[in-house]
Design a protein around this motif. Structure first.
Motif, short mmCIF file in Angstrom:
data_model
loop_
_atom_site.label_atom_id
_atom_site.label_comp_id
_atom_site.label_asym_id
_atom_site.label_seq_id
_atom_site.Cartn_x
_atom_site.Cartn_y
_atom_site.Cartn_z
N GLU A 124 0.85 -1.19 0.00
CA GLU A 124 0.00 0.00 0.00
C GLU A 124 0.89 1.24 0.00
N CYS A 126 0.55 4.22 -1.03
CA CYS A 126 -0.06 5.50 -0.62
C CYS A 126 -0.17 5.60 0.89
N SER A 127 -0.58 4.49 1.53
CA SER A 127 -0.62 4.47 2.99
C SER A 127 0.79 4.60 3.57
N ALA A 129 3.25 6.11 2.17
CA ALA A 129 3.69 7.50 1.98
C ALA A 129 3.16 8.39 3.09
N TRP A 303 5.74 8.51 -2.02
CA TRP A 303 4.69 9.20 -2.75
C TRP A 303 4.81 8.93 -4.26
N CYS A 306 3.35 5.64 -4.80
CA CYS A 306 1.88 5.74 -4.72
C CYS A 306 1.30 6.18 -6.06
N HIS A 307 1.89 7.18 -6.72
CA HIS A 307 1.39 7.67 -8.00
C HIS A 307 1.57 6.61 -9.08
N ARG A 309 1.63 3.41 -8.66
CA ARG A 309 0.68 2.32 -8.42
C ARG A 309 -0.70 2.69 -8.97
N ASN A 310 -1.07 3.98 -8.84
CA ASN A 310 -2.38 4.41 -9.31
C ASN A 310 -2.51 4.30 -10.83
N TRP A 323 6.41 1.62 -9.89
CA TRP A 323 5.85 1.35 -8.56
C TRP A 323 6.78 0.49 -7.74
N CYS A 327 9.04 1.83 -4.54
CA CYS A 327 8.67 1.33 -3.22
C CYS A 327 9.82 0.55 -2.60
#
Length: 544
Positions: A124, A126-127, A129, A303, A306-307, A309-310, A323, A327
């Motif tokens: 995760e 985003c979490s 981040a 962060w 996170c972007h 991954r989206n 991603w 990470c």
């Protein structure tokens, strides 16, 4: 002579037979008068010598009493300044410890956020981040608290300790110098009073012996005044002084005075447990908290992951690669930061211990003699001194020749006086009650002329102290025997309640009686020792 006149008188009515008797009586009266004058002068010289010794000793002793009172007052001021410093620096220590704890709390929160971010770095991002952002914020807060506020507070404590320690040492040195100057003043004043009360002034006339144009060449009053002025102006007085002069009949006279006051150069001083260089070393350790990590880069990478991954999907393979790459890098940096974070948390515990040790090191500790520059002085405990002034005087007077039949002579006179200026004073706790009083002279009724209490008293006081210790130990033994007897009596009551055989009870009763008898015998021994001590002190009335 009487027979001659009796046998050769011309007639029974011839007058003048009383003349030879009158001549004999007259010669006897003249001799008696001369002897009386001679003895009276010896008594006068002895009185003047005693007055000189007493006056000099009391004057010097009074000055020394004032010196010791001044030291006690200065020590009291030092103690007040020390406790004021200790309270203020304790508040600074409390502030430093509070800041350190706040920094540790922030570091702990940062560590927890970093662990959460590592756990979800790739799953995760985003979490992760968000957690990395929290870790970064807490780390920056800890850095702000510890590297700025805490270190500044500790540096202030170091400056305060250094300033106080140096100031207290020089204050102590100033007090020592003042005490030694006071001793020199006491000696000077003692000499002046001794010479002025020795009878010299009454035997001198005004005039200048160096002035041949006027006055009597044998007048020394001006010279005597200059002699006293030289003593008062001398920075370090001599061990003894002698003033000699000649009278109008060219007879030699001299007065010698010696004043003994032990140096005031050894002080017992209460210092802190740790010298100030050791305090600075402990506080220096406290400023070296390791906060060299940073979560800023890991947060940026998280962060980015996170972007990526989206946007990751079958239609955007580069986003998926981005991603996993970002990470992984974020996780590695978070692990490195977390390791440094845990080290910093551990170091704060050691720093807290160093802070508490430094604070405890400022508490009043051991008593030392003549502390060094690196000691932190709390106050002056005592002055190593016997609190005595001894003044000795010698007078020598040349006799007169009264024709060929009679010549007067005077023995050399020696007197001394010992003054104790302890009074009821004390340096610490301060009692400004030092006072001078004569404890011994060589006059009849004080001590025997052959006994010098200045030398005899220390040995006598040491022996008396040993006797007092024996009395205390003997009374303690008597008390122990009483306690033993009471224990036996308690056992007797227990045995009777339990119905023990009478022979067993009788044995314990005998033991209790023996213990009571030993207690009585020991108390009698202590009473005998007290009587012996009282008799011993009575034999040295000037020492106790």
């Amino acid at each position: 002579m009487f027979i001659f006149f009796q046998q050769n008188k011309l007639s029974s009515d011839k007058k003048g037979q009383f003349v030879p008797i009158f001549i004999v009586v007259l010669v006897a009266l003249i001799i008696m008068a001369l002897v009386t004058v001679n003895l009276s002068k010896v008594a006068l010289f002895k009185t003047e010598s005693s007055n000189a010794a007493d006056a000099g000793a009391l004057a010097a002793g009074s000055v020394m009493a004032n010196v010791f009172n001044a030291v006690a007052q200065a020590s009291s001021e030092m103690e007040a300044a020390y406790w004021e410093f200790f309270v203020m620096v304790s508040a600074s220590f409390a502030l430093a410890l509070t800041l350190l704890i706040s920094g540790k709390v922030a570091l702990t929160a940062s560590s927890a956020a970093a662990e959460a971010a590592i756990a979800s770095a790739c799953a995760e991002p985003c979490s992760a981040a968000a957690e990395a952002t929290v870790a970064k914020t807490k780390e920056e807060l800890a850095r702000e608290i510890i590297t700025r506020a805490f270190v500044a507070t500790v540096m202030g404590i170091m400056v305060a300790i250094t300033a106080y320690s140096i100031a207290s040492y020089y204050h102590y040195r100033m007090i020592k110098d003042m005490a030694e100057e006071g001793r020199n003043s006491a000696i000077q004043i003692g000499y002046q009073f001794a010479f002025m009360n020795s009878g010299i002034g009454a035997k001198l006339k005004s005039g200048n012996p160096d002035d041949a144009s006027g006055g009597d060449a044998n007048n020394y009053r001006d010279t005597f005044s200059k002699f006293l002025d030289e003593i008062s102006e001398t920075e370090t007085p001599q061990n003894e002084y002698t003033y000699a002069w000649k009278d109008g009949q060219d007879r030699q006279h001299s007065v010698r005075v010696k004043i003994t006051i032990n140096p005031v150069d050894e002080f017992e001083v209460r210092t802190t447990f740790l010298p100030w260089p050791a305090e600075l070393a402990l506080l220096g350790v406290g400023t070296n908290v390791l906060i060299m990590f940073s979560y800023a880069a890991a947060t940026a990478l998280a962060w980015g992951a996170c972007h990526c991954r989206n946007c990751c999907g079958p239609w955007a393979p580069p986003c998926c690669a981005c991603w996993w790459l970002l990470c992984g890098m974020a996780e590695a940096m978070l692990n490195a930061g977390l390791a440094l974070n845990l080290i910093a948390i551990t170091e704060t515990a050691y720093v807290a211990v160093a802070l508490l040790a430094a604070w405890a090191g400022l508490l009043p500790g051991p008593t030392t003699t003549n502390p060094s520059f690196f000691s932190t002085i709390c106050w002056i405990e005592d002055i190593v001194h016997d609190r005595r002034v001894k003044v000795e005087t010698w007078q020598s007077h040349e006799g007169a020749e009264l024709g060929t039949l009679w010549k007067t002579s005077y023995p050399a006179l020696y007197t001394f006086s010992v003054v104790d200026f302890t009074g009821h004073g004390k340096i610490h706790p301060p009692k400004l009650r030092h006072d001078a009083s004569i404890i011994a002279t060589d006059q009849i009724g004080a001590v025997e002329p052959t006994v010098d209490p200045y030398k005899e008293c220390p040995a006598a006081q040491e022996l008396a102290a040993g006797m007092e210790k024996d009395i205390a130990e003997t009374l303690a033994d008597a008390k122990a025997y009483d306690a033993e007897a009471e224990n036996f009596e308690s056992i007797i009551r227990t045995f009777r309640l339990e119905g023990m055989p009478q022979d067993k009870i009788d044995e314990v009763i005998k033991s209790a009686a023996d213990a009571r008898a030993l207690a009585t015998e020991t108390r009698q021994e202590a009473a005998d020792l007290e009587a012996a001590l009282a008799a011993y002190k009575a034999s040295y009335p000037s020492c106790f």
